[in-house]
Design an enzyme around this catalytic site. Structure first.
Site, PDB file in Angstrom:
ATOM      1  N   ARG A 254      37.239  39.371  32.262  1.00  0.00           N
ATOM      2  CA  ARG A 254      38.292  38.716  31.732  1.00  0.00           C
ATOM      3  C   ARG A 254      39.077  39.007  30.577  1.00  0.00           C
ATOM      4  NH1 ARG A 254      38.130  37.709  36.366  1.00  0.00           N
ATOM      5  NH2 ARG A 254      38.323  36.510  37.802  1.00  0.00           N
TER       6      ARG A 254
ATOM      7  N   GLU B  53      47.689  39.675  32.427  1.00  0.00           N
ATOM      8  CA  GLU B  53      47.636  40.174  33.926  1.00  0.00           C
ATOM      9  C   GLU B  53      49.361  39.527  35.140  1.00  0.00           C
ATOM     10  OE1 GLU B  53      44.125  40.655  36.150  1.00  0.00           O
ATOM     11  OE2 GLU B  53      43.390  41.009  34.092  1.00  0.00           O
TER      12      GLU B  53
ATOM     13  N   HIS C 274      42.604  45.479  37.360  1.00  0.00           N
ATOM     14  CA  HIS C 274      42.487  44.283  37.696  1.00  0.00           C
ATOM     15  C   HIS C 274      41.345  45.198  39.680  1.00  0.00           C
ATOM     16  CE1 HIS C 274      40.475  40.073  37.592  1.00  0.00           C
ATOM     17  NE2 HIS C 274      39.860  40.761  38.734  1.00  0.00           N
TER      18      HIS C 274
HETATM   19  C1  8YV Z   1      38.540  38.947  42.695  1.00  0.00           C
HETATM   20  C2  8YV Z   1      37.438  38.881  40.228  1.00  0.00           C
HETATM   21  O1  8YV Z   1      39.139  40.422  42.879  1.00  0.00           O
HETATM   22  O2  8YV Z   1      36.009  37.533  41.921  1.00  0.00           O
HETATM   23  C3  8YV Z   1      36.465  38.183  40.808  1.00  0.00           C
HETATM   24  O3  8YV Z   1      36.114  37.096  39.406  1.00  0.00           O
HETATM   25  O4  8YV Z   1      38.012  38.497  39.353  1.00  0.00           O
HETATM   26  C4  8YV Z   1      38.014  39.807  41.181  1.00  0.00           C
HETATM   27  O5  8YV Z   1      37.095  40.490  41.021  1.00  0.00           O
HETATM   28  C5  8YV Z   1      39.571  37.632  42.565  1.00  0.00           C
HETATM   29  O6  8YV Z   1      38.843  37.452  41.379  1.00  0.00           O
HETATM   30  C6  8YV Z   1      40.566  37.332  43.407  1.00  0.00           C
HETATM   31  O7  8YV Z   1      40.415  36.647  43.495  1.00  0.00           O
END
Ligand code: 8YV
Length: 316
Positions: A235, A264, A282
């Protein structure tokens, strides 16, 4: 029929199944829910399937509450205050495991693309500036046999480490809050700055949230070696982005491969201006197969709740 809100257009088969089981609303707006939207959704629907960025902060749970479950689409749920949800009687679930391989693959994509200057090379070629083969054109850094440092040896960290060890013969060092033993050669290092100073590639794979905010600060980045490459697939908020830009601009590290950012979709112009960075929007879990599996898992948790069973991927 229970009222379900799915906040984005996810895989069609999942939407079809949901439409057969629930009084379904699917948002067509591509923007995430604001706190006010989230509060309204919590008052209106019995279940919600949210995605990254939907602002289920503590304030969103302060008002009227019809919702009983947030079946999050994603393993990371730092956009949901899970404790506030629990207090308001709302179950939160996530989607672990199904996205581990896709996300680890993006980690390797960034290691390789940054080390081998793939972004720079592509930009040069597309700009019509390639003048032909040259023994010194766009020389990068060797990856095979180098040393990788993994920050956070969870599912995704281990999947990155396995790829590095078995695929590229790399030595694996790692930092993890609690002692961790893994089934491949890897050495746990107690201090994060010591890890940063010891490796050629530093890859961040910890969950987001208050506990890891700015874990990668100026001290950690400053400890890296000048040829070091920094990769973040976790993150954005785990890293002090300004401190990262500072070390990149000053040439104190060789480059960065990033899939996530502090605010983001905003990416600072100073970062975009840096040739030695590979910047992805992302894409960690962005394969057709993975996104379908994530949608299915999120929906399965909501179905379990609606049938009176314990949702299998409950996190609060
Ligand atoms: C997702 C992500 O696409 O799963 C996660 O934590 O960072 C991503 O791969 C995203 O969360 C979609 O809501």
């Amino acid at each position: 029929m229970k009222k379900l809100l799915i906040t984005r257009q996810i895989a069609e088969p999942v939407l079809e199944q949901a439409a057969g089981l629930f009084d379904l609303t699917v948002r067509t707006d591509g923007n995430p829910l604001t706190v006010a939207d989230a509060a309204e959704a919590l008052a209106t629907y019995d279940a919600i399937l949210p995605t990254l960025g939907d602002a289920f902060s503590a304030d969103a749970f302060a008002g009227e509450m019809r919702c009983k479950i947030l079946g999050n689409f994603g393993v990371g749920y730092n956009h949901i205050d899970a404790a506030a949800a629990a207090k308001a009687g709302v179950i939160v679930t996530n989607t672990p495991d199904v996205l581990t391989d896709a996300t680890a693959d993006i980690g390797l994509t960034l290691i390789l693309a940054t080390a081998r200057r793939a972004g720079e090379g592509e930009r040069m070629l597309r700009a019509g500036q390639w003048e032909g083969f040259g023994p010194k054109v766009k020389l990068g850094t060797h990856v095979t046999g180098k040393r990788v440092g993994i920050v956070g040896m969870g599912r995704i960290g281990q999947a990155v480490a396995r790829r590095c060890h078995y695929g590229f013969g790399m030595e694996v060092l790692f930092y993890n809050r609690s002692p961790k033993s893994v089934d491949f050669p890897a050495t746990q290092i107690r201090s994060l700055t010591e890890l940063a100073a010891s490796v050629d590639f530093l890859v961040v794979t910890v969950p987001g949230g208050a506990e890891t905010r700015y874990l990668i600060n100026a001290d950690v980045l400053g400890a890296m070696q000048p040829h070091g490459i920094f990769v973040n697939i976790a993150r954005g908020e785990v890293v002090d982005e300004t401190a990262l830009i500072d070390v990149l601009e000053a040439g104190k590290i060789a480059g960065a491969g990033l899939d996530v950012y502090e605010n983001e979709p905003h990416v600072p112009a100073r970062l975009v201006a840096l040739e030695n960075c590979v910047l992805l929007p992302h894409l960690g879990s962005a394969t057709v197969e993975t996104r379908q599996a994530m949608g299915q898992m999120a929906l399965d948790n909501i179905i379990a709740w609606s049938e009176g069973r314990e949702p299998p991927q409950r996190v609060n």
